[in-house]
Design an enzyme around this catalytic site. Structure first.
Site, mmCIF file in Angstrom:
data_model
loop_
_atom_site.group_PDB
_atom_site.id
_atom_site.type_symbol
_atom_site.label_atom_id
_atom_site.label_comp_id
_atom_site.label_asym_id
_atom_site.label_seq_id
_atom_site.Cartn_x
_atom_site.Cartn_y
_atom_site.Cartn_z
ATOM 1 N N CYS B 19 0.988 -0.936 0.112
ATOM 2 C CA CYS B 19 0.199 0.051 -0.077
ATOM 3 C C CYS B 19 0.998 1.249 0.054
ATOM 4 O O CYS B 19 2.159 1.482 0.499
ATOM 5 C CB CYS B 19 -0.615 0.035 1.084
ATOM 6 S SG CYS B 19 0.087 -0.155 2.231
ATOM 7 N N CYS B 22 2.828 2.387 2.877
ATOM 8 C CA CYS B 22 4.505 1.874 3.463
ATOM 9 C C CYS B 22 5.300 2.232 3.246
ATOM 10 O O CYS B 22 6.252 2.435 3.467
ATOM 11 C CB CYS B 22 4.389 0.434 2.676
ATOM 12 S SG CYS B 22 2.784 -0.701 2.723
ATOM 13 N N ASP B 435 20.539 6.198 -51.864
ATOM 14 C CA ASP B 435 20.829 7.730 -52.344
ATOM 15 C C ASP B 435 21.597 8.359 -52.640
ATOM 16 O O ASP B 435 22.570 8.072 -51.669
ATOM 17 C CB ASP B 435 19.634 7.919 -51.127
ATOM 18 C CG ASP B 435 19.241 9.396 -50.907
ATOM 19 O OD1 ASP B 435 18.373 10.042 -51.566
ATOM 20 O OD2 ASP B 435 19.368 10.644 -50.203
ATOM 21 N N ASP B 634 19.967 8.716 -45.906
ATOM 22 C CA ASP B 634 20.242 8.652 -44.602
ATOM 23 C C ASP B 634 19.682 9.000 -43.315
ATOM 24 O O ASP B 634 19.442 9.464 -41.973
ATOM 25 C CB ASP B 634 20.611 10.332 -44.651
ATOM 26 C CG ASP B 634 18.942 11.219 -45.116
ATOM 27 O OD1 ASP B 634 18.128 10.671 -44.507
ATOM 28 O OD2 ASP B 634 18.640 12.594 -45.103
ATOM 29 N N ASP B 638 14.734 9.791 -45.805
ATOM 30 C CA ASP B 638 14.085 8.613 -46.308
ATOM 31 C C ASP B 638 13.688 6.885 -45.575
ATOM 32 O O ASP B 638 13.228 6.456 -45.763
ATOM 33 C CB ASP B 638 15.606 7.471 -46.854
ATOM 34 C CG ASP B 638 16.461 8.924 -48.023
ATOM 35 O OD1 ASP B 638 15.862 9.242 -48.429
ATOM 36 O OD2 ASP B 638 17.707 8.930 -47.580
#
Lengths: 117, 750
Positions: B19, B22, B435, B634, B638
């Site tokens: 709980c 505590c 690319d 990159d 892309d």
């Protein structure tokens, strides 16, 4: 000889039943924090039932120095954890949708299952 | 090293806290321990973090005193965890070797006795007594040196599962139990079958312990790459606080701390240089062998080594957020993921052990029904041998061991592979789309030529174009802006700015309508560019990108920008082509420029004037033709194409790359990284295939031979001891074969 053959067939049937057909009752988790003992070739508990959608934390206590025990993998969740000897090996799992999620060592000798329901 | 300013932080997992109330109780108890300076409990996580130089036992005791339990969390550094693991492995190795010596110490003399001195049959009372003594000694040795097998087998059995322990326990147990039956009740068995097999039980336990010991050593070597990466992490950092430099533990470095690094030291956290300049060796992270020059404003990453000058930098990423930590996490995760090639082995190993048990029963029955006398002795031999020779470990280890070494090997070359599936797909690539910008070329375009076609001076043209381009995000725009800034040309703000994708930009400045872009843009606005067409063609044929500038609907200038080709692109492209991979270059450039660049690097297939969204279409088109398509870009612009491709490769310059943005991240800006990635993935998949083939063949051939299928034809029935040796060696062979990958040299393969 007939009796021996019959015993052999019964033994085969017993192997099939014990290892494949019998479904052990899963351990119902009472909290979202579950302690799993890794020792002597098994995870204890190994079949754990949890509530779907609740985040759970697994704390592995590795007592077995065998290299097989050193990694636990959750293939469906794409998660893994290297287990150091002793306690303090914690992995947090997201809230799981309903289903069964395996966890095992690299060689699948240690096997366990989380049943989310 | 000074420990000034050192604050010890410890974390614990709290158990029994059910709980929220505590939390107060636990925090209060911990705060009361002498030396504690701070306590913070996270109830959701059930963890507590404690600051202060306090013994952990005192903290655990204080929690236990109030009825809860605390266990220390992974507060140790990764390096400490590795050292701990190495120690545990060493202790385990020694234990296995000791077990082996004891078991073989009994097994070998017994075996030699049976072979050369006497027989191992039980016919007389004295023999029964003698063998009974040996039997109990064997039992003691079996339990002493093989307790883990029997315990493991029993625990698994109770759990309705079976593993390697089950087979070993059953195999050795059967041999021992039969031998004891011969001693206790010899009359139940025919004369010729009264034979004991104690040497087999002891030898098998000894040999399997030996195999496991070797495996512990060999497995340690499979994780060398990750150890090397973790070893790159500095333990302390020299931080400037309150005007003074002090050494602090790495965990205490905060974001924005100013860190001093002297020549020869490791850079402790990620940061941005604020003072000084130096060269930094990033090779251990990126695979790039040349040291990188660093000046104020440049980024530095944890784990790299400062070579020449002393420098100060401001920490930008610390702890688990550093590039090195991300790399370590990614490699660790990938090392534990499995490619689909291992799936069948996984399915089989799930059913393996019970199947072997069934086969052992069938073999035993077959011998009892059809075997020659003494059928019971043959049956026991066959049962024991089948159980012992079967090796689920070899099957289970075949894939993960190779993935572990392969992914680690790739990381050494600056190639981060996301998971096993990416590794497998990369090995099958047939077409690679590249690319152009930043992949084949440096991605840092420069203005190379300016021709004016009206009364304006070059400087005023460039000031206007740069003012317009300063609002654009296109990579070429930066080149124009940089050119103007370097020459201190004034940049003014442009109104009505508009970027027309794939064509160029427009805007208004001081009432003048400005247009800057390619021929298509000019055509769209009806501008006559005939004066510059020939010049544009010449520039394009020289691999430069010509762009037109028009003011108030009239051509004003032609500006060429060129992105230099990386020095090693040509050689790397040759390596890829030698692997039989079809290369396609994608670029937004016009046809002539694209053709010129492609020709220079030796690529036949190129696609010019590609819009960003077209790249995805291009990937899909090739996939539909049955090609396994890789896409290298990159990782940012892309991203959709990288995601669509069977394997997306994000290429970065130095460490400035978004890790995890693609299936494979190439930390080195060079295309050689791509060739290395493909070579390593192919080598790893080949290694997995060898392992799987070996493990399958071993079991598929070994089990029937052990069962005695060769006996009717050649009179051969395997000795259980031979089966034990074979089993011990089979998994060791798999691990050793995976370890061969460590010596693989990617750049020697093409």
């Amino acid at each position: 000889m007939l009796i021996i053959n019959l015993l052999g067939v019964l033994l085969i049937a017993a192997i099939v039943w014990w290892f494949w057909l019998y479904t052990p009752k899963p351990t119902q988790s009472t909290s979202n924090q579950i302690k799993i003992l890794v020792n002597n070739g098994i995870y204890q508990p190994s079949n754990i039932s949890v509530s779907a959608g609740t985040k759970i934390t697994l704390d592995f206590d590795r007592q077995d120095p065998a290299p097989c025990a050193e990694t636990v993998i959750f293939p469906q969740l794409d998660l893994s954890l290297g287990l150091k000897m002793g306690q303090g090996n914690r992995i947090e799992l997201p809230g799981l949708s309903e289903g069964e999620y395996d966890f095992h060592c690299q060689m699948q000798m240690y096997k366990g299952k989380i049943i989310s329901e | 090293m000074s420990n000034k300013g050192k604050v010890k932080t410890q974390s614990f997992i709290i158990e029994g806290a059910s709980c929220a109330s505590c939390v107060n109780k636990i925090e209060k108890a911990l705060a009361g321990v002498e030396g504690v300076t701070g306590v913070e409990m996270n109830f959701a996580q059930r963890t507590v973090t404690i600051d202060g130089d306090v013994n952990s036992h005192a903290l655990i005791d204080s929690v236990k005193d109030i009825g809860y339990d605390a266990t220390p969390m992974n507060s140790v550094s990764e390096q400490d965890a590795l050292d701990e693991k190495a120690q545990a492995d060493e202790a385990h190795y020694k234990k296995l070797m000791r077990n082996m010596v004891i078991a073989l110490g009994l097994g070998i003399p017994l075996m030699l006795y049976g072979l050369f001195i006497g027989d191992m049959s039980v016919n007389t009372f004295n023999q029964r007594i003698g063998w009974a003594v040996v039997g109990f000694i064997t039992l003691g040795v079996m339990i002493g040196t093989g307790k883990h097998f029997y315990l493991g087998a029993w625990q698994s059995f109770k759990n309705h599962s079976a593993n390697m322990d089950t087979l070993i326990a059953l195999g050795t147990g059967t041999a021992w139990a039969y031998s004891m039956l011969v001693i206790v009740a010899p009359n139940l068995l025919p004369d010729v079958a009264r034979h004991v097999y104690f040497e087999a039980s002891a030898m098998i336990i000894g040999l399997i312990n030996l195999g496991l010991a070797f495996e512990v050593k060999a497995r340690g070597r499979t994780s060398e790459a990750i150890k090397r990466l973790i070893g790159l992490q500095a333990k302390t950092a020299r931080v400037v606080r309150n005007g003074q430099e002090q050494d602090v533990e790495i965990a205490q470095v905060q974001i924005n701390d100013i860190v001093r690094v002297r020549p020869g030291e490791k850079i402790p956290v990620d940061g941005e240089l604020t003072d000084g300049k130096s060269t930094v060796d990033e090779s251990m992270l990126t695979g790039e062998p040349m040291p990188v020059n660093k000046a104020v404003g440049d980024k530095v990453v944890a784990g790299s080594i400062n070579k020449t000058g002393s420098m100060l930098f401001s920490a930008t990423h610390v702890g688990k957020d550093t590039t090195l930590s991300h790399i370590i996490n990614m490699v660790k995760r990938a090392q534990n993921s499995k490619p689909s090639i291992g799936r069948l082995a996984d399915v089989i190993s799930g059913y393996f052990v019970p199947i072997v048990m069934i086969l052992a029963v069938i073999a035993g029955l077959a011998w009892l029904n059809f075997g020659p006398q003494p059928a019971i002795a043959y049956a026991i031999t066959a049962i024991t041998t089948v159980l012992i020779i079967a090796c689920p470990c070899a099957l289970g280890l075949a894939t993960p061991m190779s993935v572990m070494v392969g992914v680690g090997k790739a990381a050494e070359a600056g190639v981060l592979i996301r998971n096993g599936e990416a590794l497998q797909s990369a090995s099958k690539i047939t077409t690679m789309l590249l690319d152009k910008t930043g992949t084949i070329t440096q991605g840092q375009p420069e203005v190379t030529d300016i021709s004016t076609y009206d009364q304006r001076q070059e400087s005023s043209v460039m000031a206007l174009v740069a003012s317009l381009e300063s609002q654009s995000e296109h990579p070429l725009a930066q080149a124009i802006v940089d050119y103007a800034k370097q020459r201190n040309y004034p940049l003014n703000s442009v109104t009505e700015f508009d970027a027309i994708t794939g064509k160029g930009v427009t805007g208004t400045l001081n009432g003048e309508h400005l247009l800057f872009g390619n021929e298509a843009l000019m055509r769209e606005f009806g501008i006559d560019v005939s004066l510059a067409v020939v010049q544009a063609e010449t520039l394009a044929n020289d691999a430069k990108t010509p762009m037109y500038f028009a003011v108030n609907q009239k051509l004003s200038a032609l500006i060429a920008v060129s992105d230099p080709i990386k020095n090693d692109s040509l050689a790397a492209i040759k390596r890829l082509q030698n692997k039989g991979i079809h290369l396609v270059m994608l670029t937004g450039d016009n046809e002539a420029t694209a053709k010129a660049v492609a020709q220079r690097v030796g690529i036949d297939d190129y696609i010019a004037q590609v819009m960003p969204q077209d790249k995805v279409e291009e990937v899909i088109k090739r996939q539909k033709c049955g090609e396994v398509v890789g896409m290298t870009g990159d990782g940012i612009n892309d991203a959709p194409a990288l995601a669509q491709a069977d394997v997306g490769f994000a290429i970065g310059t130095g460490t400035d790359v978004a890790i995890e943005s693609a299936d494979v991240t190439l930390m080195r800006g060079s295309l050689h990284g791509l060739a290395d990635a493909l070579a390593i993935s192919q080598a790893t998949i080949t290694n997995i295939k060898q392992n799987l083939f070996g493990a399958f063949i071993y079991n598929v051939a070994g089990i029937p031979i052990a069962a005695g299928v060769l006996f009717p034809f050649f009179g051969i029935l395997l000795n259980p001891v031979v089966a034990g040796a074979a089993m011990a060696m089979s998994s060791l062979t798999v691990v050793s074969n995976a370890n061969r990958l460590r010596f693989f040299k990617a750049n020697k393969t093409a």
